[in-house]
Design a protein around this motif. Structure first.
Motif, PDB file in Angstrom:
ATOM      1  N   LEU A  11       0.847  -1.198  -0.060  1.00  0.00           N
ATOM      2  CA  LEU A  11       0.106  -0.178   0.150  1.00  0.00           C
ATOM      3  C   LEU A  11       0.815   1.280  -0.094  1.00  0.00           C
ATOM      4  CD1 LEU A  11      -3.118  -0.091  -0.033  1.00  0.00           C
ATOM      5  CD2 LEU A  11      -2.898   0.283   2.575  1.00  0.00           C
ATOM      6  N   GLU A  12       0.549   2.060  -0.953  1.00  0.00           N
ATOM      7  CA  GLU A  12       1.283   3.593  -0.855  1.00  0.00           C
ATOM      8  C   GLU A  12       0.044   4.459  -0.735  1.00  0.00           C
ATOM      9  OE1 GLU A  12       4.482   4.205  -2.022  1.00  0.00           O
ATOM     10  OE2 GLU A  12       4.965   1.811  -1.940  1.00  0.00           O
ATOM     11  N   PHE A  13       0.472   5.518  -0.086  1.00  0.00           N
ATOM     12  CA  PHE A  13      -0.544   6.671  -0.078  1.00  0.00           C
ATOM     13  C   PHE A  13       0.175   8.010   0.245  1.00  0.00           C
ATOM     14  CE2 PHE A  13      -3.485   9.393   2.272  1.00  0.00           C
ATOM     15  CZ  PHE A  13      -4.524   9.570   1.146  1.00  0.00           C
ATOM     16  N   SER A  14      -0.386   9.005  -0.602  1.00  0.00           N
ATOM     17  CA  SER A  14       0.026  10.485  -0.113  1.00  0.00           C
ATOM     18  C   SER A  14      -1.406  11.271  -0.203  1.00  0.00           C
ATOM     19  CB  SER A  14       0.965  10.978  -0.858  1.00  0.00           C
ATOM     20  OG  SER A  14       0.475  11.366  -2.103  1.00  0.00           O
ATOM     21  N   TYR A  15      -1.373  12.316   0.643  1.00  0.00           N
ATOM     22  CA  TYR A  15      -2.612  13.190   0.702  1.00  0.00           C
ATOM     23  C   TYR A  15      -2.751  14.150  -0.560  1.00  0.00           C
ATOM     24  CZ  TYR A  15      -3.937  11.913   5.309  1.00  0.00           C
ATOM     25  OH  TYR A  15      -4.463  10.969   6.361  1.00  0.00           O
ATOM     26  N   GLU A  16      -1.496  14.663  -1.060  1.00  0.00           N
ATOM     27  CA  GLU A  16      -1.539  15.294  -2.356  1.00  0.00           C
ATOM     28  C   GLU A  16      -0.504  14.647  -3.410  1.00  0.00           C
ATOM     29  OE1 GLU A  16      -3.015  18.203  -2.990  1.00  0.00           O
ATOM     30  OE2 GLU A  16      -4.067  18.589  -1.036  1.00  0.00           O
ATOM     31  N   PRO A  17      -0.879  14.416  -4.448  1.00  0.00           N
ATOM     32  CA  PRO A  17       0.137  14.096  -5.519  1.00  0.00           C
ATOM     33  C   PRO A  17       1.302  14.259  -5.549  1.00  0.00           C
ATOM     34  CG  PRO A  17      -1.984  15.110  -6.777  1.00  0.00           C
ATOM     35  CD  PRO A  17      -1.899  15.513  -5.054  1.00  0.00           C
ATOM     36  N   ASP A  18       1.793  15.505  -5.477  1.00  0.00           N
ATOM     37  CA  ASP A  18       3.200  16.001  -5.298  1.00  0.00           C
ATOM     38  C   ASP A  18       3.874  16.076  -4.146  1.00  0.00           C
ATOM     39  OD1 ASP A  18       1.452  17.912  -4.466  1.00  0.00           O
ATOM     40  OD2 ASP A  18       2.214  19.564  -5.508  1.00  0.00           O
ATOM     41  N   GLN A  19       3.185  15.373  -3.001  1.00  0.00           N
ATOM     42  CA  GLN A  19       3.848  15.408  -1.746  1.00  0.00           C
ATOM     43  C   GLN A  19       4.630  13.911  -1.703  1.00  0.00           C
ATOM     44  OE1 GLN A  19       1.238  16.458   1.367  1.00  0.00           O
ATOM     45  NE2 GLN A  19       1.232  18.564   0.815  1.00  0.00           N
ATOM     46  N   LYS A  20       5.486  13.750  -0.356  1.00  0.00           N
ATOM     47  CA  LYS A  20       5.898  12.580  -0.399  1.00  0.00           C
ATOM     48  C   LYS A  20       5.026  11.635   0.415  1.00  0.00           C
ATOM     49  CE  LYS A  20       9.126  12.029   3.726  1.00  0.00           C
ATOM     50  NZ  LYS A  20       8.299  12.223   4.723  1.00  0.00           N
ATOM     51  N   ASN A  21       5.087  10.343   0.324  1.00  0.00           N
ATOM     52  CA  ASN A  21       4.171   9.517   0.644  1.00  0.00           C
ATOM     53  C   ASN A  21       3.980   9.403   2.199  1.00  0.00           C
ATOM     54  OD1 ASN A  21       3.594   8.796  -2.035  1.00  0.00           O
ATOM     55  ND2 ASN A  21       4.416   6.697  -1.894  1.00  0.00           N
ATOM     56  N   VAL A  22       2.762   9.371   2.602  1.00  0.00           N
ATOM     57  CA  VAL A  22       2.426   9.010   4.084  1.00  0.00           C
ATOM     58  C   VAL A  22       2.608   7.595   4.588  1.00  0.00           C
ATOM     59  CG1 VAL A  22       0.800   9.352   6.041  1.00  0.00           C
ATOM     60  CG2 VAL A  22       0.795  11.134   3.908  1.00  0.00           C
ATOM     61  N   LEU A  23       2.159   6.851   3.460  1.00  0.00           N
ATOM     62  CA  LEU A  23       2.344   5.473   3.997  1.00  0.00           C
ATOM     63  C   LEU A  23       3.161   4.956   2.552  1.00  0.00           C
ATOM     64  CD1 LEU A  23      -1.357   4.192   4.435  1.00  0.00           C
ATOM     65  CD2 LEU A  23       0.711   4.897   6.181  1.00  0.00           C
ATOM     66  N   ASN A  24       4.040   3.856   2.935  1.00  0.00           N
ATOM     67  CA  ASN A  24       5.133   3.514   2.093  1.00  0.00           C
ATOM     68  C   ASN A  24       5.247   1.813   2.035  1.00  0.00           C
ATOM     69  OD1 ASN A  24       6.374   5.200   0.327  1.00  0.00           O
ATOM     70  ND2 ASN A  24       7.184   6.068   2.189  1.00  0.00           N
ATOM     71  N   ALA A  25       4.685   1.174   0.874  1.00  0.00           N
ATOM     72  CA  ALA A  25       4.795  -0.397   0.768  1.00  0.00           C
ATOM     73  C   ALA A  25       4.424  -1.160   2.093  1.00  0.00           C
ATOM     74  CB  ALA A  25       6.466  -0.822   0.956  1.00  0.00           C
ATOM     75  N   ILE A  26       3.361  -0.754   2.464  1.00  0.00           N
ATOM     76  CA  ILE A  26       2.475  -1.436   3.691  1.00  0.00           C
ATOM     77  C   ILE A  26       2.137  -2.760   3.347  1.00  0.00           C
ATOM     78  CG2 ILE A  26       0.631  -1.389   5.392  1.00  0.00           C
ATOM     79  CD1 ILE A  26       2.594   1.183   5.934  1.00  0.00           C
ATOM     80  N   SER A  27       2.355  -3.760   3.908  1.00  0.00           N
ATOM     81  CA  SER A  27       1.855  -5.163   3.865  1.00  0.00           C
ATOM     82  C   SER A  27       1.584  -5.777   5.110  1.00  0.00           C
ATOM     83  CB  SER A  27       2.967  -5.921   2.916  1.00  0.00           C
ATOM     84  OG  SER A  27       3.122  -5.380   1.567  1.00  0.00           O
ATOM     85  N   PHE A  28       0.633  -6.382   5.210  1.00  0.00           N
ATOM     86  CA  PHE A  28       0.453  -7.516   6.523  1.00  0.00           C
ATOM     87  C   PHE A  28      -0.895  -8.212   6.384  1.00  0.00           C
ATOM     88  CE2 PHE A  28      -1.053  -3.259   7.957  1.00  0.00           C
ATOM     89  CZ  PHE A  28      -1.942  -3.486   8.770  1.00  0.00           C
ATOM     90  N   GLU A  29      -0.883  -9.027   7.015  1.00  0.00           N
ATOM     91  CA  GLU A  29      -2.158  -9.779   7.021  1.00  0.00           C
ATOM     92  C   GLU A  29      -2.897 -10.089   8.308  1.00  0.00           C
ATOM     93  OE1 GLU A  29      -1.431 -13.532   5.038  1.00  0.00           O
ATOM     94  OE2 GLU A  29      -1.758 -12.878   3.085  1.00  0.00           O
ATOM     95  N   ILE A  30      -4.222  -9.995   8.169  1.00  0.00           N
ATOM     96  CA  ILE A  30      -4.871 -10.178   9.552  1.00  0.00           C
ATOM     97  C   ILE A  30      -5.792 -11.613   9.553  1.00  0.00           C
ATOM     98  CG2 ILE A  30      -6.697  -8.975  11.149  1.00  0.00           C
ATOM     99  CD1 ILE A  30      -4.513  -7.018  10.824  1.00  0.00           C
ATOM    100  N   GLN A  31      -5.631 -12.341  10.848  1.00  0.00           N
ATOM    101  CA  GLN A  31      -6.269 -13.558  10.619  1.00  0.00           C
ATOM    102  C   GLN A  31      -7.732 -13.271  11.442  1.00  0.00           C
ATOM    103  OE1 GLN A  31      -5.519 -16.341   9.160  1.00  0.00           O
ATOM    104  NE2 GLN A  31      -3.505 -15.397   8.446  1.00  0.00           N
ATOM    105  N   PRO A  32      -8.894 -14.026  10.878  1.00  0.00           N
ATOM    106  CA  PRO A  32     -10.011 -13.794  11.454  1.00  0.00           C
ATOM    107  C   PRO A  32      -9.997 -14.079  13.225  1.00  0.00           C
ATOM    108  CG  PRO A  32      -9.933 -15.613  10.215  1.00  0.00           C
ATOM    109  CD  PRO A  32      -8.913 -14.752   9.813  1.00  0.00           C
TER     110      PRO A  32
END
Lengths: 262, 330
Positions: A11-32
């Motif tokens: 997962l990658e995310f930033s609030y504005e397209p030209d700003q640096k990412n708030v979230l970088n390469a987030i990966s994990f799994e949740i078991q029920p």
């Protein structure tokens, strides 16, 4: 291991397209049926991650699968029947009674023109009972203490009957007694099969109830894994950027951070 | 849950209906206050007066009161702010500007004034909306409020210029009178102009009255409860502004109803919008008729309605705030 209920990858995310990412390469799994704590210092991107999991914001790239379908493919209403949110705080400008407020949690099951039925009222009352505040039913929300309001917010999410419950910093402004009540409720929820995911900056709150930890710092996942393997002095120190000791007290891991202040 | 007497449908319909029927025989013909029923049966002039002048006027007053109090209640919820009144998004000031513009440059026939007032009321809203979209900071609520303030100030400056330009003997008094609000010139035609919009608007608001609670929560929470926040908020906001704009364009600027009546309704039945919205609509209708009764009966001339609603509104508001058991909300 069973099929994960939530799997997050790259997962990658930033609030504005030209700003640096708030979230970088987030990966994990949740078991029920587990409790996962997303642990990290302020500004690590925990709340942003919660908003992405709720589908409130769209990631730049990466995917979030709920069961085996991307959350983007659920309608708002379907998603709200799956995932409930307990927000960090909520400003309530009007004097709703506690029951009226908790009843709003039934919205995912009602059409735009429906009023809640007697059955909905009964479910809302059950939710109040579940968090132990049935005696507050008629109290106006603005008269509640911080701890009571937190329990009301949890009750509203329970009235939603979600399979996954997200809580954003549920203990950060509670005293120790109210914190423990809240954590106890999370424990009970797990035993009823609800999958719980909460953010916190307090390692102790995480260690008391979580099965699994996701350690985050500056928009990246530093470590993930079970409490036993992840709640270590080295991994916590790395995450918080300050020296943290983990010591055992009565068989429970407790953190101690005693860096000299300047 | 305990049944509240105020919420019984009989009371909700009975109160405005009773006020309406009493007001129908109230006026200054043949002598001040009440018209005996015998006069209404026998006197042809009395019949014409009641059915072609007073009836449309009372119905318009009822629409006015119901629309403003419903729109006020809705907007206070949408903006999560109990101090919002329905015309604040540039609607009221826009209508005033449009009316004055028509009186000076186009002519002062009611049709022209109303059309121009409606046009600028809607323009006020659209300006506020598009300016809000361009503001680069703050949440949606703050941006719209700021844009509304700016657009209102803009129109009120324009209105100032128009008043300065107006002929002080003919046009200026007319503008002033319009701005103070009133229903003296209302005819069946005016009523049919506002009625469809008001009825459709009120029905939508009434049907979505419980849903409105969800929109008073934060955006994230509302969305997590399955609400399509943007769509539903835009719909309810659009409906509220539409009914406000049409009644203001006919009645002029009638203050305080949209602010005060929802508060009174909340005092009576609590904050749950499923309960207070219907009460607000019922009381609003009755209150506007009552104020209009005073406006047309108290003196031989017509007292502008806006003066009465402001005066009564302020008195009731103060009584509400001072009376024991009332707490000011944070």
């Amino acid at each position: 291991m069973s099929q994960p209920i939530l799997s997050i990858s790259n997962l990658e995310f930033s609030y504005e397209p030209d700003q640096k990412n708030v979230l970088n390469a987030i990966s994990f799994e949740i078991q029920p049926g587990t409790i996962t704590a997303i642990l990290g210092p302020n500004g690590a991107g925990k709340t942003t991650l919660i908003h992405l999991l709720l589908g409130l914001r769209k990631p730049l790239s990466g995917s979030i699968l709920l069961k085996d379908k991307s959350i983007g493919h659920y309608s708002r209403k379907e998603l709200s029947q799956w995932i409930g949110l307990v927000p960090q705080s909520e400003y309530v400008p009007f004097e709703y009674s506690v029951l009226e407020y908790v009843l709003l949690g039934r919205a995912p099951y009602l059409g735009p023109l429906d009023l809640p039925s007697e059955a909905d009222v009964e479910i809302a009352r059950q939710a109040l009972l579940q968090v132990g505040i049935e005696h507050l039913e008629k109290r106006p929300i603005p008269e509640l203490s911080g701890g009571e309001l937190q329990l009301v917010l949890i009750a509203r999410a329970l009235a939603q009957q979600p399979k996954v419950l997200l809580l954003d910093e549920p203990t950060s402004h509670l005293d120790l007694s109210n914190r423990n009540i809240t954590l106890q409720i999370l424990n009970q929820l797990r035993s009823t099969g609800v999958t719980v995911l909460f953010t916190t900056h307090d390692p102790e709150a995480a260690s008391l109830v979580a099965n699994n930890l996701v350690l985050m710092r500056q928009g990246r996942v530093m470590h993930t894994g079970t409490l036993e393997t992840t709640f270590t002095s080295q991994k916590l120190s790395e995450t918080y950027g300050t020296h943290i000791d983990v010591i055992q007290v009565d068989g429970l891991p407790v953190v101690r951070s005693l860096e000299k202040l300047q | 849950m305990k049944k509240n007497l105020w919420l019984s449908p009989i009371i909700l319909i009975l109160i405005p209906l009773l006020v309406f029927l009493i007001s129908l025989v109230m006026g200054r013909y043949p002598k001040p206050l009440f018209m005996p029923i015998s006069v209404l049966i026998n006197d042809e002039l009395a019949q014409r007066l009641v059915f072609s002048l007073r009836l449309p006027r009372l119905l318009s007053a009822m629409c006015l009161g119901m629309a403003l109090s419903a729109a006020g209640g809705v907007m206070q919820m949408l903006f999560r702010n109990p101090l919002i009144e329905p015309g604040f998004l540039g609607v009221t000031q826009g209508a005033g500007f449009g009316a004055a513009l028509s009186i000076i440059f186009l002519g002062s026939s009611p049709l022209l004034v109303e059309t121009s007032a409606t046009f600028f009321a809607v323009a006020g809203l659209l300006f506020s909306y598009f300016i809000a979209r361009r503001i680069r900071f703050g949440g949606w609520v703050l941006r719209l409020i700021l844009a509304g303030i700016a657009v209102s100030a803009f129109f009120s400056a324009g209105l100032g210029v128009l008043k300065y330009l107006a002929d002080p003997t003919s046009q200026l008094p007319e503008i002033t009178f319009w701005l103070l609000g009133g229903l003296w010139s209302v005819t069946w035609r005016d009523l049919f102009y506002i009625l469809p919009v008001v009825v459709i608007g009120l029905v939508i608001i009434y049907l979505m009255r419980w849903r409105l609670n969800l929109l008073s929560l934060g955006d994230e929470t509302a969305a997590s409860l399955g609400v399509s926040v943007k769509t539903e908020r835009t719909l309810l906001l659009g409906v509220s502004v539409a009914i406000t704009a049409v009644v203001v364009s006919v009645a002029g600027i009638v203050g305080w109803i949209g602010l005060i009546i929802p508060h009174i309704a909340r005092r009576l039945v609590g904050a749950n919008s499923a309960n207070f919205i219907p009460v607000s609509i019922a009381i609003g209708g009755a209150f506007a008729i009552l104020c209009d009764d005073i406006a047309r009966t108290l003196s031989a001339g017509e007292i502008p309605l806006g003066i009465i609603t402001s005066l009564l509104g302020a008195i009731i508001f103060l009584a509400l705030m001072i009376s024991p058991g009332v707490r000011l909300k944070q």
